[in-house]
Design an enzyme around this catalytic site. Structure first.
Site, PDB file in Angstrom:
ATOM      1  N   HIS A  23      22.965  -1.649  12.089  1.00 42.90           N
ATOM      2  CA  HIS A  23      22.691  -0.295  11.587  1.00 42.90           C
ATOM      3  C   HIS A  23      22.458   0.661  12.769  1.00 42.90           C
ATOM      4  CE1 HIS A  23      20.897  -2.554   7.915  1.00 42.90           C
ATOM      5  NE2 HIS A  23      22.040  -2.059   7.535  1.00 42.90           N
ATOM      6  N   LYS A  47      14.708  -4.038  -7.748  1.00 47.62           N
ATOM      7  CA  LYS A  47      14.962  -4.936  -6.626  1.00 47.62           C
ATOM      8  C   LYS A  47      13.668  -5.316  -5.910  1.00 47.62           C
ATOM      9  CE  LYS A  47      18.569  -4.897  -3.213  1.00 47.62           C
ATOM     10  NZ  LYS A  47      19.600  -4.129  -2.514  1.00 47.62           N
ATOM     11  N   ARG A  96      31.925  -4.029   7.870  1.00 47.24           N
ATOM     12  CA  ARG A  96      31.958  -5.250   8.688  1.00 47.24           C
ATOM     13  C   ARG A  96      33.150  -6.128   8.353  1.00 47.24           C
ATOM     14  NH1 ARG A  96      26.093  -6.643   6.686  1.00 47.24           N
ATOM     15  NH2 ARG A  96      27.096  -5.503   5.008  1.00 47.24           N
ATOM     16  N   SER A 134      21.064  -7.550   6.929  1.00 51.88           N
ATOM     17  CA  SER A 134      19.628  -7.625   6.633  1.00 51.88           C
ATOM     18  C   SER A 134      19.315  -8.958   5.954  1.00 51.88           C
ATOM     19  CB  SER A 134      19.214  -6.460   5.723  1.00 51.88           C
ATOM     20  OG  SER A 134      19.425  -5.240   6.375  1.00 51.88           O
TER      21      SER A 134
HETATM   22  P1  ADP Z   1      23.350  -1.565   1.129  1.00 53.73           P
HETATM   23  O1  ADP Z   1      22.400  -2.412   0.351  1.00 53.73           O
HETATM   24  O2  ADP Z   1      23.583  -0.188   0.560  1.00 53.73           O
HETATM   25  O3  ADP Z   1      24.644  -2.242   1.547  1.00 53.73           O
HETATM   26  P2  ADP Z   1      22.374  -2.022   3.775  1.00 53.73           P
HETATM   27  O4  ADP Z   1      21.020  -1.638   4.238  1.00 53.73           O
HETATM   28  O5  ADP Z   1      22.670  -3.472   3.669  1.00 53.73           O
HETATM   29  O6  ADP Z   1      22.549  -1.250   2.435  1.00 53.73           O
HETATM   30  O7  ADP Z   1      23.491  -1.366   4.708  1.00 53.73           O
HETATM   31  C1  ADP Z   1      23.638   0.012   4.857  1.00 53.73           C
HETATM   32  C2  ADP Z   1      24.990   0.321   5.528  1.00 53.73           C
HETATM   33  O8  ADP Z   1      25.048  -0.302   6.802  1.00 53.73           O
HETATM   34  C3  ADP Z   1      26.206  -0.212   4.762  1.00 53.73           C
HETATM   35  O9  ADP Z   1      27.259   0.718   4.905  1.00 53.73           O
HETATM   36  C4  ADP Z   1      26.544  -1.487   5.489  1.00 53.73           C
HETATM   37  O10 ADP Z   1      27.909  -1.825   5.366  1.00 53.73           O
HETATM   38  C5  ADP Z   1      26.212  -1.098   6.914  1.00 53.73           C
HETATM   39  N1  ADP Z   1      25.923  -2.263   7.755  1.00 53.73           N
HETATM   40  C6  ADP Z   1      25.107  -3.294   7.474  1.00 53.73           C
HETATM   41  N2  ADP Z   1      25.084  -4.187   8.482  1.00 53.73           N
HETATM   42  C7  ADP Z   1      25.923  -3.697   9.442  1.00 53.73           C
HETATM   43  C8  ADP Z   1      26.371  -4.160  10.719  1.00 53.73           C
HETATM   44  N3  ADP Z   1      25.963  -5.326  11.213  1.00 53.73           N
HETATM   45  N4  ADP Z   1      27.226  -3.399  11.406  1.00 53.73           N
HETATM   46  C9  ADP Z   1      27.677  -2.230  10.880  1.00 53.73           C
HETATM   47  N5  ADP Z   1      27.319  -1.735   9.681  1.00 53.73           N
HETATM   48  C10 ADP Z   1      26.457  -2.459   8.968  1.00 53.73           C
END
Ligand code: ADP
Length: 164
Positions: A23, A47, A96, A134
């Site tokens: 992120h 959730k 990703r 995450s």
């Molecule tokens: P959500 O539950 O909406 O997917 P996340 O917190 O998991 O929320 O992720 C938010 C954004 O960050 C999403 O667009 C996700 O694809 C992106 N993201 C998550 N992990 C990575 C990563 N390792 N590299 C790039 N983008 C990421």
């Protein structure tokens, strides 16, 4: 043609439970592209989260306290409604995998029909972070593994502070 955009405001929505180095990398690379980036935590009452909303916000704020153009917010309901409420014209997401692409494509097309003025922007994940999510980080936390390779310094510091 519609009138030119004067201020580029992007929302980066997610649950960020917790905010990872993947992120962080997206935001770092997006900072030069936008006047303002709002990292917005969507609240879903159905959730269960590992970290509270306040903790997740603190972790992110720790990372960007020196960067004026990056702020945080929370919202409930549709992400595009939140974008409209803060006058954001861009919705930023990271990709990703092909799985992410398929999912994001559906959501982006849906959002386009609901709010045509908001443009979804996708940034490709850096190859070294494509395995980081995450979910994986929460597994490492539960099993007491080394978190350093997966979290930005601001988040690691925030977590250390919690244990004191
Ligand atoms: P959500 O539950 O909406 O997917 P996340 O917190 O998991 O929320 O992720 C938010 C954004 O960050 C999403 O667009 C996700 O694809 C992106 N993201 C998550 N992990 C990575 C990563 N390792 N590299 C790039 N983008 C990421």
């Amino acid at each position: 043609m519609t009138s030119p955009i004067t201020s580029r405001i992007a929302v980066f929505p997610g649950s960020f439970d917790p905010f990872t180095i993947g992120h962080f990398d997206i935001i770092e690379r997006a900072v030069p592209l936008f006047d303002q980036i709002i990292i917005a935590i969507g609240i879903n009452s159905q959730k269960k989260y590992l970290y509270s909303l306040e903790q997740r916000l603190d972790f992110i704020n720790n990372c960007f306290s020196q960067v004026d153009s990056v702020t945080t917010a929370t919202y409930t309901g549709l992400t595009i409604n939140f974008c409209q409420s803060v006058n954001a014209n861009f919705l930023l997401r990271g990709i990703r995998t092909v799985g992410d692409f398929e999912y994001e494509k559906t959501i982006a097309q849906l959002n386009k029909s609901l709010a045509p003025q908001i443009e979804s922007i996708f940034m490709m994940c850096a190859p070294q972070y494509s395995h980081i999510s995450s979910t994986i980080v929460r597994e490492i936390i539960k099993n007491e593994g080394d978190l350093k390779p997966f979290l930005p310094d601001g988040v690691l510091k925030g977590m250390e502070g919690m244990q004191e």
